[in-house]
Design a protein around this motif. Sequence first.
Motif, short mmCIF file in Angstrom:
data_model
loop_
_atom_site.label_atom_id
_atom_site.label_comp_id
_atom_site.label_asym_id
_atom_site.label_seq_id
_atom_site.Cartn_x
_atom_site.Cartn_y
_atom_site.Cartn_z
N ARG A 102 0.81 -1.22 0.00
CA ARG A 102 0.00 0.00 0.00
C ARG A 102 0.84 1.27 0.00
NH1 ARG A 102 -3.69 1.14 -1.95
NH2 ARG A 102 -5.04 2.25 -0.49
N GLY A 134 2.35 -0.16 -5.42
CA GLY A 134 2.57 -0.91 -4.20
C GLY A 134 3.56 -2.03 -4.44
N ALA A 152 1.21 -4.47 -7.09
CA ALA A 152 -0.05 -3.78 -6.76
C ALA A 152 -0.25 -2.57 -7.66
CB ALA A 152 -0.04 -3.36 -5.29
N ALA A 156 -1.42 3.96 -1.85
CA ALA A 156 -2.47 4.69 -1.16
C ALA A 156 -2.25 6.20 -1.32
CB ALA A 156 -2.48 4.31 0.31
N TYR A 160 -6.90 -0.28 -3.58
CA TYR A 160 -5.97 -1.40 -3.56
C TYR A 160 -6.28 -2.36 -4.71
CZ TYR A 160 -3.27 -5.33 -1.63
OH TYR A 160 -2.37 -6.35 -1.43
N ARG A 161 -5.29 -2.64 -5.55
CA ARG A 161 -5.44 -3.56 -6.67
C ARG A 161 -4.24 -4.49 -6.74
NH1 ARG A 161 -4.93 -0.41 -11.55
NH2 ARG A 161 -5.79 -2.18 -12.70
N ARG A 162 -4.46 -5.71 -7.22
CA ARG A 162 -3.41 -6.69 -7.40
C ARG A 162 -3.41 -7.19 -8.84
NH1 ARG A 162 -2.13 -10.11 -2.84
NH2 ARG A 162 -2.69 -11.92 -4.11
#
Length: 297
Positions: A102, A134, A152, A156, A160-162
């Motif tokens: 993050r 991230g 990621a 922030a 939040y994305r993967r």
Amino acid sequence: NVTSSTSLSCNMAVQIYSPSFEKICDGLKGAEGPVFDKKGDFFMVAPEVEDSAGNFAGEILKVDLASGTVVKWCLPRVDGIGGVPAGCQVDHENALWVADMRLGVLKVTSSPSDPTKGIAVQLCKESGGKPMQGCNDCVFDPTGNLWVTAPAGEIAPAPYRRSMVERFGSVYCYTRDGNMVLVDTGYRFSNGIAVTRDGTTLIVAESATDSLWAYDIKGPGSVSNKRLWARVPGSGDHTDGGPDGLDFDCDGNLLVANWGSGHLEVFDSAGIHVERIKCPFEKPSNLHSNPIVTRFT
């Protein structure tokens, strides 16, 4: 020691070993990022901790290996937002560097007022004019550049994305001169990362495809000759598990935590799969060699 030279590509059996393991501590929420500092002190992270409101509140921990005592050493936060710390490394000055899903890249040093606690500082918010992603793992090369995987989305406060499905996972290098360089992108979850002892080759794990990619290191943040170096046992296309943390042993073999398989995979310097180490758990996430006693944890 490696005693088998058989390769998966030859469709032959790879030797499986079942050594004894010692449990140091348990009950941690997402144990990750093991690392020894220059004094032999042991640190790791708990990335899955949440606060009472369900927000990310990952912890950086210091563990006494003799007693199993776990101390919350640092609770990384930037602008009031908690982190998801993952991979860790220590620099030549014994400062702890953390790849955070993050918050990006953090540098953690002991608090001047309380040496038993750490203070985390975010290194950068942008790279090349674009928001930093991230991060998940990191490794120093012999000259002090920090190579970092970033699976990621934007750090922030962005959502939040993967990148397990979409190919936006990246690799960065934070050079010893303080520049954050985007090295490559297009990964389906760039994860573990390692540099050969001579500093000439970079290895990056792509979790969703069970792949290990290699690059020739040309200089700080500069690579060439990307190539598929090896594949770990798995389906080769999934959204959970796969190669996670990496580390080279003293003989130049690469050990890979194969999350979800219950094994550490061992590859020789040519990328040939030579053995599997069976773990007493299904989801090994990372490993690190103690530079003082040459022990893997």
